[in-house]
Motif scaffolding. Structure first.
Motif, mmCIF file in Angstrom:
data_model
loop_
_atom_site.group_PDB
_atom_site.id
_atom_site.type_symbol
_atom_site.label_atom_id
_atom_site.label_comp_id
_atom_site.label_asym_id
_atom_site.label_seq_id
_atom_site.Cartn_x
_atom_site.Cartn_y
_atom_site.Cartn_z
ATOM 1 N N THR A 105 32.556 -1.479 3.368
ATOM 2 C CA THR A 105 33.359 -2.823 4.022
ATOM 3 C C THR A 105 34.529 -3.025 3.456
ATOM 4 O O THR A 105 34.765 -3.195 2.259
ATOM 5 N N PHE A 106 35.607 -3.041 4.280
ATOM 6 C CA PHE A 106 36.838 -3.385 3.867
ATOM 7 C C PHE A 106 37.117 -5.062 4.100
ATOM 8 O O PHE A 106 37.002 -5.455 5.262
ATOM 9 N N GLU A 107 37.863 -5.403 3.153
ATOM 10 C CA GLU A 107 38.526 -6.871 3.381
ATOM 11 C C GLU A 107 40.082 -6.468 3.543
ATOM 12 O O GLU A 107 40.606 -5.876 2.542
ATOM 13 N N ASN A 108 40.586 -6.605 4.764
ATOM 14 C CA ASN A 108 42.220 -6.112 4.840
ATOM 15 C C ASN A 108 42.978 -7.180 4.943
ATOM 16 O O ASN A 108 42.934 -8.321 5.347
ATOM 17 N N PHE A 109 44.230 -7.064 4.280
ATOM 18 C CA PHE A 109 45.301 -7.874 4.213
ATOM 19 C C PHE A 109 46.674 -7.240 4.588
ATOM 20 O O PHE A 109 46.772 -5.987 4.007
ATOM 21 N N ALA A 110 47.517 -7.921 4.974
ATOM 22 C CA ALA A 110 48.927 -7.301 5.275
ATOM 23 C C ALA A 110 50.119 -8.342 4.932
ATOM 24 O O ALA A 110 49.823 -9.662 5.141
ATOM 25 N N VAL A 111 51.046 -7.865 4.216
ATOM 26 C CA VAL A 111 52.107 -8.707 3.957
ATOM 27 C C VAL A 111 53.268 -7.962 4.666
ATOM 28 O O VAL A 111 53.631 -6.770 4.405
ATOM 29 N N LEU A 112 53.973 -9.098 5.528
ATOM 30 C CA LEU A 112 54.849 -8.507 6.325
ATOM 31 C C LEU A 112 56.221 -8.552 5.741
ATOM 32 O O LEU A 112 56.650 -9.613 4.888
ATOM 33 N N PRO A 113 57.236 -7.713 6.136
ATOM 34 C CA PRO A 113 58.623 -7.909 5.673
ATOM 35 C C PRO A 113 59.195 -9.160 6.183
ATOM 36 O O PRO A 113 58.841 -9.582 7.123
ATOM 37 N N GLY A 114 60.048 -9.668 5.124
ATOM 38 C CA GLY A 114 60.659 -10.891 5.423
ATOM 39 C C GLY A 114 60.097 -12.257 5.012
ATOM 40 O O GLY A 114 60.637 -13.368 4.889
ATOM 41 N N THR A 115 58.788 -12.045 4.787
ATOM 42 C CA THR A 115 57.822 -13.178 4.324
ATOM 43 C C THR A 115 58.303 -13.524 2.732
ATOM 44 O O THR A 115 58.645 -12.447 2.145
ATOM 45 N N ASP A 116 57.815 -14.568 2.164
ATOM 46 C CA ASP A 116 58.150 -14.998 0.860
ATOM 47 C C ASP A 116 57.248 -14.329 0.012
ATOM 48 O O ASP A 116 57.792 -13.738 -1.178
ATOM 49 N N ASP A 117 56.116 -13.960 0.289
ATOM 50 C CA ASP A 117 55.017 -12.991 -0.533
ATOM 51 C C ASP A 117 55.697 -11.810 -0.594
ATOM 52 O O ASP A 117 55.675 -10.906 -1.583
ATOM 53 N N PHE A 118 56.377 -11.128 0.512
ATOM 54 C CA PHE A 118 56.963 -9.912 0.542
ATOM 55 C C PHE A 118 57.972 -9.727 -0.379
ATOM 56 O O PHE A 118 58.163 -8.551 -1.239
#
Length: 203
Positions: free
Chosen positions: A53-66
């Motif tokens: 089972t996966f917990e999925n996360f995405a960090v998008l370009p342009g965001t502070d986290d990215f």
């Protein structure tokens, strides 16, 4: 194509067998990251996709986290996954498998965790067997992943208690990473998650 025959030097065959053993322990999980492949043959052994089972996360370009992570490919979203076991037996098995993946397992990143992490933003050494100790992207990736997982667990406590307990169990069954290259995971992942579960025991 090309076919090469190479003569092994002293003790090289034993080293190859050791590498294959490490690969086999993680390859069944890594097949979950490859959409069109569910079986791999290593020498005479067939390895199939292990359910997880996966917990999925995405960090998008342009965001502070990215921007903090600053990955190698600045125009591609960062894909992060935490593989959570569904059974006690699977959790025990994962503790003897690689803990870090970038589609395929990094065989020198085995850290006694009862879960595993896939990340497209991880910086690796040249042979792809372990993380780059000097990679700032690795520090920021693990910081983001830990914070994101804690926020999700807070949500699951109210919305999906069974899922919360499964993640909790995976963290609880993990042991402290103790390899020579474990400081990064201890400081940015294991210790913060251990602190969280101590304060959030399921009731």
């Amino acid at each position: 194509g090309s076919l090469f025959f190479l003569k092994f030097g002293p003790k090289k065959h034993e080293k190859l067998k050791e590498s294959l053993l490490n690969l086999k322990s993680g390859i069944g999980y890594s097949l979950n990251m490859l959409k069109t492949m569910d079986t791999v043959v290593l020498q005479d052994e067939t390895v199939t996709r292990y359910p997880i089972t996966f917990e999925n996360f995405a960090v998008l370009p342009g965001t502070d986290d990215f921007k903090k992570i600053d990955p190698e490919f600045p125009f591609c979203p960062i894909d992060l996954k935490i593989g959570i076991p569904s059974t006690i037996e699977q959790a025990k098995s994962l503790k003897n498998a690689p803990s870090i993946y970038q589609f395929f397992p990094m065989r020198n990143e085995q850290h006694n965790l009862a879960f595993f992490i896939h990340g497209t933003s991880f910086a690796k050494i040249t042979d792809r067997t372990r993380l780059d100790d000097q990679g700032e992207a690795n520090v920021e990736t693990l910081k983001y992943l830990t914070d994101a997982l804690v926020r999700r667990m807070d949500d699951f406590k109210a919305s999906d208690f069974e899922r919360y307990c499964n993640i909790y169990k995976a963290i609880l069954m993990s042991d402290k990473p103790n390899r020579h290259n474990s400081d990064l995971l201890n400081n940015q992942l294991y210790e913060p998650l251990l602190h969280y579960i101590r304060l959030n025991i399921p009731t």
